[in-house]
Scaffold this motif. Structure first.
Motif, PDB file in Angstrom:
ATOM      1  N   ASP A  79     -10.007  12.170  38.948  1.00 46.85           N
ATOM      2  CA  ASP A  79      -9.136  13.021  40.101  1.00 46.85           C
ATOM      3  C   ASP A  79      -9.701  14.446  40.165  1.00 46.85           C
ATOM      4  O   ASP A  79      -9.678  15.037  41.356  1.00 46.85           O
ATOM      5  N   ILE A  80      -9.405  14.916  39.036  1.00 41.95           N
ATOM      6  CA  ILE A  80      -9.686  16.349  39.001  1.00 41.95           C
ATOM      7  C   ILE A  80     -10.932  16.936  39.495  1.00 41.95           C
ATOM      8  O   ILE A  80     -11.118  17.709  40.476  1.00 41.95           O
ATOM      9  N   ILE A  81     -12.064  16.512  38.984  1.00 42.94           N
ATOM     10  CA  ILE A  81     -13.494  16.556  39.395  1.00 42.94           C
ATOM     11  C   ILE A  81     -13.878  16.219  40.787  1.00 42.94           C
ATOM     12  O   ILE A  81     -14.160  16.979  41.591  1.00 42.94           O
ATOM     13  N   GLU A  82     -13.263  15.068  41.266  1.00 42.94           N
ATOM     14  CA  GLU A  82     -13.524  14.400  42.844  1.00 42.94           C
ATOM     15  C   GLU A  82     -12.951  15.375  43.433  1.00 42.94           C
ATOM     16  O   GLU A  82     -13.327  15.673  44.733  1.00 42.94           O
ATOM     17  N   SER A  83     -11.614  15.937  43.292  1.00 39.90           N
ATOM     18  CA  SER A  83     -11.096  16.858  44.253  1.00 39.90           C
ATOM     19  C   SER A  83     -11.432  18.207  44.209  1.00 39.90           C
ATOM     20  O   SER A  83     -10.654  19.050  45.049  1.00 39.90           O
ATOM     21  N   SER A  84     -12.203  18.581  43.406  1.00 40.08           N
ATOM     22  CA  SER A  84     -12.553  19.768  43.132  1.00 40.08           C
ATOM     23  C   SER A  84     -13.600  20.259  44.166  1.00 40.08           C
ATOM     24  O   SER A  84     -13.993  19.918  44.933  1.00 40.08           O
ATOM     25  N   GLU A  88     -21.405  18.870  44.856  1.00 40.42           N
ATOM     26  CA  GLU A  88     -21.585  17.317  44.664  1.00 40.42           C
ATOM     27  C   GLU A  88     -22.409  17.027  43.455  1.00 40.42           C
ATOM     28  O   GLU A  88     -22.205  16.195  42.656  1.00 40.42           O
ATOM     29  N   ALA A  89     -23.607  17.777  43.396  1.00 43.64           N
ATOM     30  CA  ALA A  89     -24.499  17.659  42.020  1.00 43.64           C
ATOM     31  C   ALA A  89     -23.825  17.892  40.804  1.00 43.64           C
ATOM     32  O   ALA A  89     -23.993  17.046  39.991  1.00 43.64           O
ATOM     33  N   ILE A  90     -22.910  18.808  40.842  1.00 48.65           N
ATOM     34  CA  ILE A  90     -22.161  19.136  39.404  1.00 48.65           C
ATOM     35  C   ILE A  90     -21.063  18.175  39.338  1.00 48.65           C
ATOM     36  O   ILE A  90     -20.860  17.590  38.256  1.00 48.65           O
ATOM     37  N   LYS A  91     -20.432  17.670  40.411  1.00 49.89           N
ATOM     38  CA  LYS A  91     -19.540  16.607  40.244  1.00 49.89           C
ATOM     39  C   LYS A  91     -19.948  15.280  39.567  1.00 49.89           C
ATOM     40  O   LYS A  91     -19.293  14.717  38.590  1.00 49.89           O
ATOM     41  N   LEU A  95     -18.731  13.985  36.196  1.00 52.78           N
ATOM     42  CA  LEU A  95     -18.367  12.391  36.011  1.00 52.78           C
ATOM     43  C   LEU A  95     -19.029  11.860  35.010  1.00 52.78           C
ATOM     44  O   LEU A  95     -18.597  10.856  34.160  1.00 52.78           O
ATOM     45  N   ALA A  96     -20.569  11.793  34.958  1.00 54.08           N
ATOM     46  CA  ALA A  96     -21.348  11.073  33.821  1.00 54.08           C
ATOM     47  C   ALA A  96     -20.933  11.521  32.418  1.00 54.08           C
ATOM     48  O   ALA A  96     -21.013  10.752  31.610  1.00 54.08           O
ATOM     49  N   ILE A 101     -17.979  10.738  27.262  1.00 54.74           N
ATOM     50  CA  ILE A 101     -17.031  11.183  26.028  1.00 54.74           C
ATOM     51  C   ILE A 101     -16.085  10.010  26.137  1.00 54.74           C
ATOM     52  O   ILE A 101     -15.661   9.754  25.082  1.00 54.74           O
ATOM     53  N   PHE A 102     -15.464   9.690  27.332  1.00 51.66           N
ATOM     54  CA  PHE A 102     -14.312   8.711  27.265  1.00 51.66           C
ATOM     55  C   PHE A 102     -14.863   7.292  26.782  1.00 51.66           C
ATOM     56  O   PHE A 102     -14.091   6.673  25.885  1.00 51.66           O
TER      57      PHE A 102
END
Length: 120
Positions: A79-84, A88-91, A95-96, A101-102
């Motif tokens: 949510d933090i990344i997508e709403s930042s 888009e390429a950095i997002k 996310l990848a 990590i998760f």
């Protein structure tokens, strides 16, 4: 394009990776500016030169206000990344990376990805 390989045979942390990237030429102010696009509060970064076992290095510290520190699950990070306001390429890359990590955290703790949290 430049590629960096990390040989983390005994582990690493986010601040250690940031220090290595700044030492390799990443612009510290650009990193700070990019992080502001996440819309998070309660943290700051410091950067300084240090000597460790006779080797010069860059030390980046992430200073977190204890009241702002919270464990975050995969959904929170997404949510933090997508709403930042990041490009888009950095997002997509972020996310990848966090997905990997998760997945690793889930494997280490023998829990589903959606249940583990990042505590640093």
């Amino acid at each position: 394009m430049r590629i960096a390989y990390f040989d983390c045979f005994s582990g690493t942390s986010g601040d250690m990776i940031l220090g290595a990237l700044v030492d390799a030429g990443a612009d510290f102010q650009a990193i700070e500016a990019g992080l502001k696009g996440l819309g998070l509060e309660g943290y700051g970064l410091t950067c300084r030169r240090v000597m460790r076992a006779g080797i010069a290095a860059t030390k980046v510290d992430v200073v977190v206000d204890e009241t702002a520190a919270e464990a975050r699950k995969w959904k929170d990070i997404k949510d933090i990344i997508e709403s930042s306001s990041l490009p888009e390429a950095i997002k997509e890359k972020a996310l990848a990376i966090f997905g990997i990590i998760f997945s690793a955290e889930a494997a280490v703790h023998a829990e589903p990805v959606d249940e583990v949290h990042l505590h640093e």
